[in-house]
Enzyme design. Sequence first.
Site, PDB file in Angstrom:
ATOM      1  N   ARG A   1      54.272 -10.156  14.670  1.00 35.83           N
ATOM      2  CA  ARG A   1      53.046 -10.832  14.228  1.00 35.83           C
ATOM      3  C   ARG A   1      51.762 -10.201  14.760  1.00 35.83           C
ATOM      4  O   ARG A   1      50.669 -10.584  14.379  1.00 35.83           O
ATOM      5  CB  ARG A   1      53.109 -12.324  14.597  1.00 35.83           C
ATOM      6  CG  ARG A   1      54.024 -13.110  13.674  1.00 35.83           C
ATOM      7  CD  ARG A   1      54.288 -14.497  14.204  1.00 35.83           C
ATOM      8  NE  ARG A   1      55.191 -14.475  15.349  1.00 35.83           N
ATOM      9  CZ  ARG A   1      55.440 -15.522  16.123  1.00 35.83           C
ATOM     10  NH1 ARG A   1      54.832 -16.670  15.913  1.00 35.83           N
ATOM     11  NH2 ARG A   1      56.288 -15.426  17.132  1.00 35.83           N
ATOM     12  N   ARG A  44      26.635   8.733  33.864  1.00 41.45           N
ATOM     13  CA  ARG A  44      28.010   9.195  33.651  1.00 41.45           C
ATOM     14  C   ARG A  44      28.710   9.467  34.984  1.00 41.45           C
ATOM     15  O   ARG A  44      28.111   9.342  36.054  1.00 41.45           O
ATOM     16  CB  ARG A  44      27.979  10.415  32.734  1.00 41.45           C
ATOM     17  CG  ARG A  44      27.517  10.034  31.314  1.00 41.45           C
ATOM     18  CD  ARG A  44      27.404  11.233  30.418  1.00 41.45           C
ATOM     19  NE  ARG A  44      28.645  11.989  30.405  1.00 41.45           N
ATOM     20  CZ  ARG A  44      28.715  13.300  30.144  1.00 41.45           C
ATOM     21  NH1 ARG A  44      27.609  13.998  29.891  1.00 41.45           N
ATOM     22  NH2 ARG A  44      29.877  13.901  30.150  1.00 41.45           N
ATOM     23  N   LYS A  56      24.602  12.997  34.843  1.00 35.77           N
ATOM     24  CA  LYS A  56      26.032  13.237  35.030  1.00 35.77           C
ATOM     25  C   LYS A  56      26.259  14.096  36.257  1.00 35.77           C
ATOM     26  O   LYS A  56      25.577  15.109  36.441  1.00 35.77           O
ATOM     27  CB  LYS A  56      26.604  13.959  33.803  1.00 35.77           C
ATOM     28  CG  LYS A  56      28.104  14.127  33.830  1.00 35.77           C
ATOM     29  CD  LYS A  56      28.571  15.462  33.254  1.00 35.77           C
ATOM     30  CE  LYS A  56      28.303  16.590  34.217  1.00 35.77           C
ATOM     31  NZ  LYS A  56      28.859  17.880  33.799  1.00 35.77           N
ATOM     32  N   TYR A  70      17.961  15.007  30.419  1.00 35.94           N
ATOM     33  CA  TYR A  70      19.344  15.224  30.841  1.00 35.94           C
ATOM     34  C   TYR A  70      19.359  15.854  32.222  1.00 35.94           C
ATOM     35  O   TYR A  70      18.745  16.907  32.442  1.00 35.94           O
ATOM     36  CB  TYR A  70      20.080  16.137  29.843  1.00 35.94           C
ATOM     37  CG  TYR A  70      21.495  16.460  30.300  1.00 35.94           C
ATOM     38  CD1 TYR A  70      22.409  15.441  30.556  1.00 35.94           C
ATOM     39  CD2 TYR A  70      21.892  17.779  30.510  1.00 35.94           C
ATOM     40  CE1 TYR A  70      23.693  15.730  30.999  1.00 35.94           C
ATOM     41  CE2 TYR A  70      23.183  18.073  30.945  1.00 35.94           C
ATOM     42  CZ  TYR A  70      24.070  17.040  31.190  1.00 35.94           C
ATOM     43  OH  TYR A  70      25.343  17.314  31.631  1.00 35.94           O
ATOM     44  N   ALA A 121       9.542  14.104  30.905  1.00 31.71           N
ATOM     45  CA  ALA A 121      10.154  13.675  29.644  1.00 31.71           C
ATOM     46  C   ALA A 121      10.687  14.879  28.887  1.00 31.71           C
ATOM     47  O   ALA A 121      10.046  15.928  28.831  1.00 31.71           O
ATOM     48  CB  ALA A 121       9.116  12.949  28.796  1.00 31.71           C
ATOM     49  N   TYR A 130      25.527  24.454  31.300  1.00 30.40           N
ATOM     50  CA  TYR A 130      26.779  24.936  30.724  1.00 30.40           C
ATOM     51  C   TYR A 130      26.479  26.132  29.846  1.00 30.40           C
ATOM     52  O   TYR A 130      25.656  26.053  28.918  1.00 30.40           O
ATOM     53  CB  TYR A 130      27.384  23.795  29.893  1.00 30.40           C
ATOM     54  CG  TYR A 130      28.741  24.078  29.306  1.00 30.40           C
ATOM     55  CD1 TYR A 130      29.803  24.478  30.112  1.00 30.40           C
ATOM     56  CD2 TYR A 130      28.966  23.907  27.943  1.00 30.40           C
ATOM     57  CE1 TYR A 130      31.056  24.708  29.562  1.00 30.40           C
ATOM     58  CE2 TYR A 130      30.214  24.133  27.394  1.00 30.40           C
ATOM     59  CZ  TYR A 130      31.259  24.542  28.211  1.00 30.40           C
ATOM     60  OH  TYR A 130      32.493  24.769  27.664  1.00 30.40           O
ATOM     61  N   SER A 155       7.029  18.181  31.211  1.00 28.51           N
ATOM     62  CA  SER A 155       7.805  17.716  30.063  1.00 28.51           C
ATOM     63  C   SER A 155       8.450  18.883  29.340  1.00 28.51           C
ATOM     64  O   SER A 155       7.926  20.001  29.348  1.00 28.51           O
ATOM     65  CB  SER A 155       6.895  16.979  29.092  1.00 28.51           C
ATOM     66  OG  SER A 155       6.384  15.839  29.732  1.00 28.51           O
ATOM     67  N   GLY A 173       4.874  22.205  31.822  1.00 33.74           N
ATOM     68  CA  GLY A 173       5.556  21.646  30.653  1.00 33.74           C
ATOM     69  C   GLY A 173       5.938  22.739  29.668  1.00 33.74           C
ATOM     70  O   GLY A 173       5.252  23.749  29.529  1.00 33.74           O
ATOM     71  N   ARG A 213       6.228  30.193  29.452  1.00 33.59           N
ATOM     72  CA  ARG A 213       6.147  29.912  28.020  1.00 33.59           C
ATOM     73  C   ARG A 213       5.134  30.866  27.434  1.00 33.59           C
ATOM     74  O   ARG A 213       4.312  31.446  28.160  1.00 33.59           O
ATOM     75  CB  ARG A 213       5.720  28.464  27.779  1.00 33.59           C
ATOM     76  CG  ARG A 213       4.343  28.150  28.327  1.00 33.59           C
ATOM     77  CD  ARG A 213       3.948  26.697  28.115  1.00 33.59           C
ATOM     78  NE  ARG A 213       2.619  26.481  28.658  1.00 33.59           N
ATOM     79  CZ  ARG A 213       2.287  25.461  29.449  1.00 33.59           C
ATOM     80  NH1 ARG A 213       3.178  24.571  29.797  1.00 33.59           N
ATOM     81  NH2 ARG A 213       1.055  25.345  29.875  1.00 33.59           N
TER      82      ARG A 213
END
Length: 493
Positions: free
Chosen positions: A20, A371, A389, A404, A418, A425, A443, A461, A478
């Site tokens: 069931r 994480r 993480k 991240y 931000a 990786y 940022s 930034g 940059r």
Amino acid sequence: MSELNLAMDVVIMAAGKGTRMISKLPKVLHRLAGKSLIFHVLDTAAALSARQVVVVTGHAAEAVESDISQYPLCQTSPLSSAHPSIPAQAKTADPAPPNVSFVRQEPQLGTGHAVQQAVPHLPDDGLVVVLSGDVPLTQANTLRALMAASQGDKLALLTLKMPDPTGYGRIVRNPTTQAVQAIVEQKDATPEQMAIGEVYSGIMAAPAALLKTWLARLDNRNAQGEFYLTDVVKWAVADGVPVVAHQIQDALQVAGINNPAQLAELERAHQLRLAQALMLQGVRLADPARLDVRGELVCGQDVEIDINCVFSGRVVLEDGVRIGAHCVISQAHVGKGAVVHPFTHIEGGASPKDQVDVGEGALIGPFARLRPGAQLGAEVHIGNFVEVKNSTMAKGSKANHLAYVGDAQLGERVNYGAGSITANYNGAHKHQTVIEADVHIGSNCVLIAPITIGAGGTVGGGSTITKDTAPGVLTVARAKQVSLPNWKRPQKS
Ligand code: UD1
Ligand code: CA
């Protein structure tokens, strides 16, 4: 209750198909409060210090046996020593894992036939307690009382009165003496027997030597053509062995699972009890009906939990912690006064290095994701859409928006801008990022690991950083901004 000086062997019946449930998963492997039904039963057997546990398997035997052989490895790991401020008794007991063996029942010819298969494993000197793999919430104390009722030489049945006894075996008593005479299954019952409110829970305790003689006499001449375990009552009566009914009031302890609706119903009833126990300790729940604990939730004083939170594994919330609505939290330690805002997902792992730590006074979320191995110090701020993480962030560090942080070590008071990420990786290997104290990351930066940003430094930034930077410097990586005057946009011809 007098202590019985008798070895106890548990038989768990788990060979039935569970038709069931309408599921490929064997019934006893379905989960209640995040743990398979059979693990709940094994927990109870462990709490009783059973000499051995014999599990009768049949339907999907390989799957059931292989899951059980993980027991208790996949239980929540005890981490309490790391958190001395939480009293040790708040932790669930860790009884020694029982000595489990399996017997196969092929084909499945009924509950009596199931226990017959266990007979070669049951020494004559013991008391046998028969449990069902699909009855998860029986408490060890109830079984101790059942064993005491058997006094080691009687047949003891766990029974209860039910407003609607449909489907259960009825306890038939002698009208004059009230002595138990038989258990009659629903399908074999006369209308008068059908009206009996006292039912058999599926749980009994019997002296092994006697039980064996009764099992040997079972037949399948009944409405279902099965060998009923419940027929041992008839043979005990015939032998002049007293049959005692230990009646309890608490239906949850003997509720069996036969279908998804019963599973959900028992889950809610169980969760409500867990919620009530937390409130008794002073935890303030916005709504006890909207809390799910699938493991162990340990709370200090003045903890507040808003609606629809799910806790799994071992989670410790120290004094004054506030958890916002809709948070999903597993394997985590949250320090004093920390606030976890709504819709935050904290997913620690079971091993200590994968646990998530949130420091005192930290502010997490809304919409944050922590994480395995996120170790956040005191007063760390993690804002919306930030993922952390396997990283440490020391006291006062902040990553407030869209970022991240992976495989990184951040010193104290780092401000992580931000949209910035650690590129940890390279497609083959993971590398570390070190951001020393008082660094300001602007940022939208990409920090390509392995890399170290020296203390007090600033990263402009929009920079992609590939080389270590010295302490105290401003680093910008940059393209230079150029402005071309009198620039004409291309026109459609
Ligand atoms: C059984 C009892 C009934 C009691 C009820 C309580 C019998 C004959 N009846 O009925 O009196 O009120 O439990 O829940 O015992 N199993 C096997 N092998 C088999 C058949 C069953 O291992 O051949 C296992 C099942 O997997 C399950 C347990 O035994 O874990 C109980 O079987 P189930 O068919 O659910 O018994 P009920 O009809 O509920
Ligand atoms: Ca059943």
